[in-house]
Design a protein around this motif. Structure first.
Motif, PDB file in Angstrom:
ATOM      1  N   LEU A  36       0.878  -1.168   0.000  1.00 46.69           N
ATOM      2  CA  LEU A  36       0.000   0.000   0.000  1.00 46.69           C
ATOM      3  C   LEU A  36       0.911   1.212   0.000  1.00 46.69           C
ATOM      4  CD1 LEU A  36      -3.072   0.533   0.212  1.00 46.69           C
ATOM      5  CD2 LEU A  36      -2.777   0.829   2.629  1.00 46.69           C
ATOM      6  N   PRO A  37       0.858   2.074  -0.931  1.00 40.27           N
ATOM      7  CA  PRO A  37      -0.181   2.373  -1.895  1.00 40.27           C
ATOM      8  C   PRO A  37      -0.210   1.512  -3.151  1.00 40.27           C
ATOM      9  CG  PRO A  37       1.527   4.055  -2.021  1.00 40.27           C
ATOM     10  CD  PRO A  37       1.903   3.102  -0.940  1.00 40.27           C
ATOM     11  N   GLY A  38       0.718   0.638  -3.372  1.00 39.35           N
ATOM     12  CA  GLY A  38       0.667  -0.228  -4.541  1.00 39.35           C
ATOM     13  C   GLY A  38       1.263   0.440  -5.763  1.00 39.35           C
ATOM     14  N   LYS A  39       0.830  -0.034  -6.925  1.00 42.58           N
ATOM     15  CA  LYS A  39       1.347   0.511  -8.181  1.00 42.58           C
ATOM     16  C   LYS A  39       0.964   1.983  -8.289  1.00 42.58           C
ATOM     17  CE  LYS A  39       1.249  -0.191 -13.142  1.00 42.58           C
ATOM     18  NZ  LYS A  39       0.657  -0.951 -14.236  1.00 42.58           N
ATOM     19  N   PRO A  40       1.944   2.860  -8.553  1.00 39.77           N
ATOM     20  CA  PRO A  40       1.639   4.290  -8.634  1.00 39.77           C
ATOM     21  C   PRO A  40       0.589   4.610  -9.695  1.00 39.77           C
ATOM     22  CG  PRO A  40       3.998   3.964  -8.499  1.00 39.77           C
ATOM     23  CD  PRO A  40       3.382   2.605  -8.695  1.00 39.77           C
ATOM     24  N   GLN A  63       0.070  14.748   4.537  1.00 38.06           N
ATOM     25  CA  GLN A  63       0.812  15.296   5.674  1.00 38.06           C
ATOM     26  C   GLN A  63       0.717  14.385   6.885  1.00 38.06           C
ATOM     27  OE1 GLN A  63      -0.795  19.220   6.184  1.00 38.06           O
ATOM     28  NE2 GLN A  63       0.296  20.022   4.407  1.00 38.06           N
ATOM     29  N   ILE A  64       0.820  13.096   6.613  1.00 40.09           N
ATOM     30  CA  ILE A  64       0.619  12.118   7.676  1.00 40.09           C
ATOM     31  C   ILE A  64       1.716  12.178   8.732  1.00 40.09           C
ATOM     32  CG2 ILE A  64       1.696  10.242   6.369  1.00 40.09           C
ATOM     33  CD1 ILE A  64      -1.250   9.975   8.852  1.00 40.09           C
ATOM     34  N   ASP A  65       2.957  12.344   8.306  1.00 42.74           N
ATOM     35  CA  ASP A  65       4.035  12.412   9.298  1.00 42.74           C
ATOM     36  C   ASP A  65       3.878  13.631  10.198  1.00 42.74           C
ATOM     37  OD1 ASP A  65       5.080  10.081   8.292  1.00 42.74           O
ATOM     38  OD2 ASP A  65       6.492  11.101   6.960  1.00 42.74           O
ATOM     39  N   ALA A  66       3.412  14.740   9.630  1.00 44.01           N
ATOM     40  CA  ALA A  66       3.180  15.943  10.431  1.00 44.01           C
ATOM     41  C   ALA A  66       1.996  15.742  11.380  1.00 44.01           C
ATOM     42  CB  ALA A  66       2.929  17.145   9.526  1.00 44.01           C
ATOM     43  N   ASN A  67       0.939  15.080  10.899  1.00 47.77           N
ATOM     44  CA  ASN A  67      -0.236  14.845  11.745  1.00 47.77           C
ATOM     45  C   ASN A  67       0.049  13.861  12.868  1.00 47.77           C
ATOM     46  OD1 ASN A  67      -1.825  16.627  10.286  1.00 47.77           O
ATOM     47  ND2 ASN A  67      -2.545  15.055   8.887  1.00 47.77           N
ATOM     48  N   LEU A  68       0.926  12.899  12.608  1.00 46.93           N
ATOM     49  CA  LEU A  68       1.310  11.946  13.656  1.00 46.93           C
ATOM     50  C   LEU A  68       2.409  12.491  14.552  1.00 46.93           C
ATOM     51  CD1 LEU A  68       1.482   8.509  11.795  1.00 46.93           C
ATOM     52  CD2 LEU A  68      -0.190   9.214  13.501  1.00 46.93           C
ATOM     53  N   ASN A  69       3.081  13.555  14.119  1.00 49.39           N
ATOM     54  CA  ASN A  69       4.262  14.105  14.789  1.00 49.39           C
ATOM     55  C   ASN A  69       5.410  13.103  14.811  1.00 49.39           C
ATOM     56  OD1 ASN A  69       3.083  16.582  15.280  1.00 49.39           O
ATOM     57  ND2 ASN A  69       2.221  15.895  17.216  1.00 49.39           N
ATOM     58  N   LEU A 104      -4.989   5.560   6.410  1.00 52.25           N
ATOM     59  CA  LEU A 104      -4.913   4.317   5.645  1.00 52.25           C
ATOM     60  C   LEU A 104      -6.219   4.034   4.903  1.00 52.25           C
ATOM     61  CD1 LEU A 104      -2.849   2.104   8.105  1.00 52.25           C
ATOM     62  CD2 LEU A 104      -2.089   3.115   5.946  1.00 52.25           C
ATOM     63  N   PHE A 105      -7.343   4.391   5.494  1.00 59.05           N
ATOM     64  CA  PHE A 105      -8.617   4.227   4.782  1.00 59.05           C
ATOM     65  C   PHE A 105      -8.673   5.148   3.567  1.00 59.05           C
ATOM     66  CE2 PHE A 105     -12.953   5.672   3.966  1.00 59.05           C
ATOM     67  CZ  PHE A 105     -13.471   4.477   3.482  1.00 59.05           C
ATOM     68  N   GLN A 106      -8.289   6.411   3.737  1.00 62.83           N
ATOM     69  CA  GLN A 106      -8.299   7.347   2.600  1.00 62.83           C
ATOM     70  C   GLN A 106      -7.322   6.900   1.514  1.00 62.83           C
ATOM     71  OE1 GLN A 106      -7.587  11.301   4.034  1.00 62.83           O
ATOM     72  NE2 GLN A 106      -9.422  11.327   5.305  1.00 62.83           N
ATOM     73  N   LEU A 107      -6.178   6.411   1.911  1.00 58.36           N
ATOM     74  CA  LEU A 107      -5.202   5.932   0.939  1.00 58.36           C
ATOM     75  C   LEU A 107      -5.746   4.730   0.177  1.00 58.36           C
ATOM     76  CD1 LEU A 107      -2.394   6.066  -0.283  1.00 58.36           C
ATOM     77  CD2 LEU A 107      -1.568   4.699   1.640  1.00 58.36           C
TER      78      LEU A 107
END
Length: 136
Positions: A36-40, A63-69, A104-107
């Motif tokens: 995941l995300p798999g084939k681009p 911005q997942i890394d920023a949201n997770l800190n 992960l759901f949105q992805l």
């Protein structure tokens, strides 16, 4: 690259046995294995021209890394094997778990055909959050 995603301690990965829905476990395992995300493919989350769903792009786009800190893989390596005692650590895990699950759901919504996506049931309690709060 893959060595940097390894857990610091040899043993069973908590993702395999801590309580969570089968959909959350599937998404987490597919993320860790690089499926995941798999084939681009073209990213439908942003308006950038020629943006493809690579790991680096989705990290930046959502911005997942920023949201997770922290980095996703760092958070996954910090998952406890037993319910935590500290209320601060419980809050830390709960807030980041919600962000990660949503990401992960949105992805998955972007990367899979619409008929293969299973929408999480909002009435379903989250087993992981219940588990971390199970110890007083």
């Amino acid at each position: 690259v893959l060595l940097g995603k390894c857990r610091p301690i040899i043993g069973n990965d908590p993702i395999m046995y801590i309580p969570m829905t089968i959909f959350e476990r599937s998404r987490l395992l597919r993320w860790q294995m690089g499926w995941l995300p798999g084939k681009p493919k073209p990213c439908t989350n942003c308006n950038r021209i020629n943006a493809l769903t690579t790991r680096s792009h989705v990290n930046e786009c959502f911005q997942i890394d920023a949201n997770l800190n922290m980095y996703i893989d760092s958070f996954l390596n910090k998952l406890p094997s037993t319910p935590p005692k500290s209320s601060a650590y419980k809050f830390f895990l709960k807030t980041r778990w919600i962000v990660l699950s949503d990401f992960l759901f949105q992805l998955e919504s972007i990367c899979l055909p619409p008929d293969e996506i299973i929408n999480p049931d909002s009435s379903n309690n989250q087993p992981f959050i219940d588990w971390i709060y199970s110890r007083s």
